[in-house]
Scaffold this active site. Structure first.
Site, short mmCIF file in Angstrom:
data_model
loop_
_atom_site.label_atom_id
_atom_site.label_comp_id
_atom_site.label_asym_id
_atom_site.label_seq_id
_atom_site.Cartn_x
_atom_site.Cartn_y
_atom_site.Cartn_z
N LYS A 32 39.93 49.77 41.26
CA LYS A 32 40.07 48.51 41.97
C LYS A 32 41.36 47.83 41.56
O LYS A 32 41.63 47.75 40.37
CB LYS A 32 38.87 47.63 41.59
CG LYS A 32 38.89 46.24 42.16
CD LYS A 32 37.73 45.47 41.64
CE LYS A 32 37.80 44.08 42.22
NZ LYS A 32 36.79 43.21 41.68
N LYS A 53 40.39 48.73 36.49
CA LYS A 53 40.56 47.49 37.24
C LYS A 53 41.85 46.82 36.83
O LYS A 53 42.03 46.45 35.66
CB LYS A 53 39.36 46.57 36.99
CG LYS A 53 39.47 45.25 37.73
CD LYS A 53 38.20 44.45 37.67
CE LYS A 53 38.38 43.12 38.38
NZ LYS A 53 37.17 42.30 38.31
N GLU A 84 40.53 54.71 31.07
CA GLU A 84 39.45 53.72 31.18
C GLU A 84 38.23 54.33 31.87
O GLU A 84 37.09 54.08 31.48
CB GLU A 84 39.93 52.50 31.97
CG GLU A 84 40.85 51.58 31.18
CD GLU A 84 40.09 50.62 30.26
OE1 GLU A 84 38.86 50.79 30.08
OE2 GLU A 84 40.73 49.71 29.72
N SER A 127 39.59 41.66 48.51
CA SER A 127 39.77 40.53 49.42
C SER A 127 41.16 40.46 50.05
O SER A 127 41.29 40.29 51.27
CB SER A 127 39.44 39.23 48.70
OG SER A 127 40.26 39.07 47.55
N ARG A 131 44.37 37.07 34.29
CA ARG A 131 43.45 37.88 33.48
C ARG A 131 44.18 39.04 32.82
O ARG A 131 43.60 40.09 32.57
CB ARG A 131 42.34 38.45 34.39
CG ARG A 131 41.60 37.43 35.24
CD ARG A 131 40.31 38.03 35.77
NE ARG A 131 39.69 37.30 36.85
CZ ARG A 131 39.04 36.13 36.72
NH1 ARG A 131 38.94 35.56 35.55
NH2 ARG A 131 38.50 35.55 37.78
C1 PBG Z 1 35.31 39.65 38.81
C2 PBG Z 1 35.61 40.18 40.16
C3 PBG Z 1 36.74 39.94 40.94
C4 PBG Z 1 36.56 40.63 42.13
C5 PBG Z 1 35.33 41.27 42.05
N1 PBG Z 1 34.78 41.01 40.81
C6 PBG Z 1 37.89 39.04 40.77
C7 PBG Z 1 38.77 39.11 39.61
O1 PBG Z 1 38.74 40.04 38.81
O2 PBG Z 1 39.54 38.18 39.50
C8 PBG Z 1 37.54 40.65 43.26
C9 PBG Z 1 37.05 41.15 44.56
C10 PBG Z 1 37.99 40.92 45.67
O3 PBG Z 1 39.11 40.43 45.51
O4 PBG Z 1 37.58 41.22 46.81
N2 PBG Z 1 33.97 39.26 38.69
#
Ligand code: PBG
Length: 327
Positions: A251, A199, A236, A277, A220
């Site tokens: 992701k 991620k 990972e 998103s 983050r």
């Molecule tokens: C963290 C999480 C995130 C998303 C899913 N789980 C956001 C992040 O890491 O800041 C993002 C999903 C998306 O952007 O559609 N709980």
């Protein structure tokens, strides 16, 4: 024949739609699609999310209806995210049995039973007032090992609520092992782990932060991965498989399709990819302006993620795409 023309003509197999179907290498089916859904504590009706046209923060009732529809469509599952009314420093709402995410898991499980896999995001960011994915050390940094203990409790709470699959997404080291051992100790050997293994810290999460009313200031980057790193991405995923992940995830999807392919080739568990998103909203925004053919762009996007190696695709278009695929 044109004298001197090519002997090898790949176009032969593209001549008719039926020939193209015959030789298509990649499948895209509703069962491969998981729909991420948001449920907002206290909401009495669905609340639209401005930066994600067509996506809402569900009420408990509308979530149940969405779950029934997803089962009806034959989707691969739902991934639940909860938006609590109150947040605190340690994200207590994530572990509380009456926390919004846990009650939503129970609601959905009651609605769909075993007909649709119920998955839940296992992370503190929606529940903490500082918006980080873990608890903070006195110096303000995200405390890895203290967070593992909270994730363990949250996993057990989600399992007790009836979740089929937990989705740890906080990028703490050792989170899969900690969650696996907590689940097993509590008698939840059958709850599976879909690890958000690979991620990356990404600008494309932007709209999601509105979707979950994120309180995050800053970023983050001390726990999510650096987008320049491909080898580390594979590492990972391997670490999570070693720790007991039943599925791993890459992701975001689109900016990391190369990593997705490498992870697919490196592990022997199913691989998921999250079409996040920002990737969703870019297509929606361009389509709204008439710049692209929306439905074709959706199917091309999802197909590209499957082709790159995803067995499972998390996408906000899951329900709609299932409809398009049926036609
Ligand atoms: C963290 C999480 C995130 C998303 C899913 N789980 C956001 C992040 O890491 O800041 C993002 C999903 C998306 O952007 O559609 N709980």
């Amino acid at each position: 024949m044109t004298p001197g023309g090519p002997v090898v003509r790949p176009r032969r197999l593209r001549r008719t739609a039926a020939l193209r179907e015959l030789v298509a290498e990649t499948t895209l089916a509703p069962r491969q699609l998981v729909l991420p859904v948001f449920v907002r504590e206290g909401a009495t009706e669905p609340v639209p999310i401005g930066s994600m046209p067509g996506v809402v923060q569900h009420s408990r009732d509308s979530l149940r209806r969405a779950a029934a529809e997803a089962a009806e469509l034959g989707l691969g599952g739902l991934m639940l995210f909860g938006i609590p009314e109150t947040k605190d420093a340690v994200g207590s709402g994530g572990c509380a049995p009456d926390g919004i995410l846990n009650v939503a898991i129970a609601d959905v499980a009651a609605e769909v039973g075993d007909a649709l896999p119920v998955m839940a995001d296992l992370c503190l960011d929606e529940f903490t007032d500082h918006g980080h994915c873990g608890v903070l050390a006195p110096d303000g940094s995200v405390d890895n090992d203290a967070t593992l203990a909270v994730y363990a409790d949250m996993a057990v709470a989600q399992a007790a609520a009836g979740v089929d699959v937990v989705g740890p997404s906080g990028m703490m080291d050792g989170q899969v092992a900690a969650i696996r051992s907590a689940l097993d100790a509590a008698g939840h050997q059958d709850v599976a782990i879909l690890a958000y293994s690979t991620k990356y810290a990404s600008a494309f999460y932007g709209p999601f932060r509105e979707a979950v009313d994120s309180s995050l200031k800053g970023d983050r980057r001390t726990y999510q991965q650096d987008g320049r790193n491909r080898i580390e991405g594979v590492r990972e995923a391997l670490l999570d498989v070693e720790q007991g992940a039943d599925l791993v995830m890459v992701k975001p999807a689109l900016a990391y399709l190369d990593v997705l392919r490498e992870v697919r080739d490196a592990v022997d568990v199913p691989v998921a990819a999250y079409n996040i998103s920002g990737e969703y909203s870019m297509v929606e925004a361009a389509a709204e302006r008439g710049w692209i053919d929306r439905e074709a762009a959706i199917l091309e996007t999802l197909t590209s993620i499957r082709r790159a190696g995803a067995d499972v695709v998390l996408t906000y278009w899951a329900a709609e795409a299932a409809g398009l695929l049926r036609r």
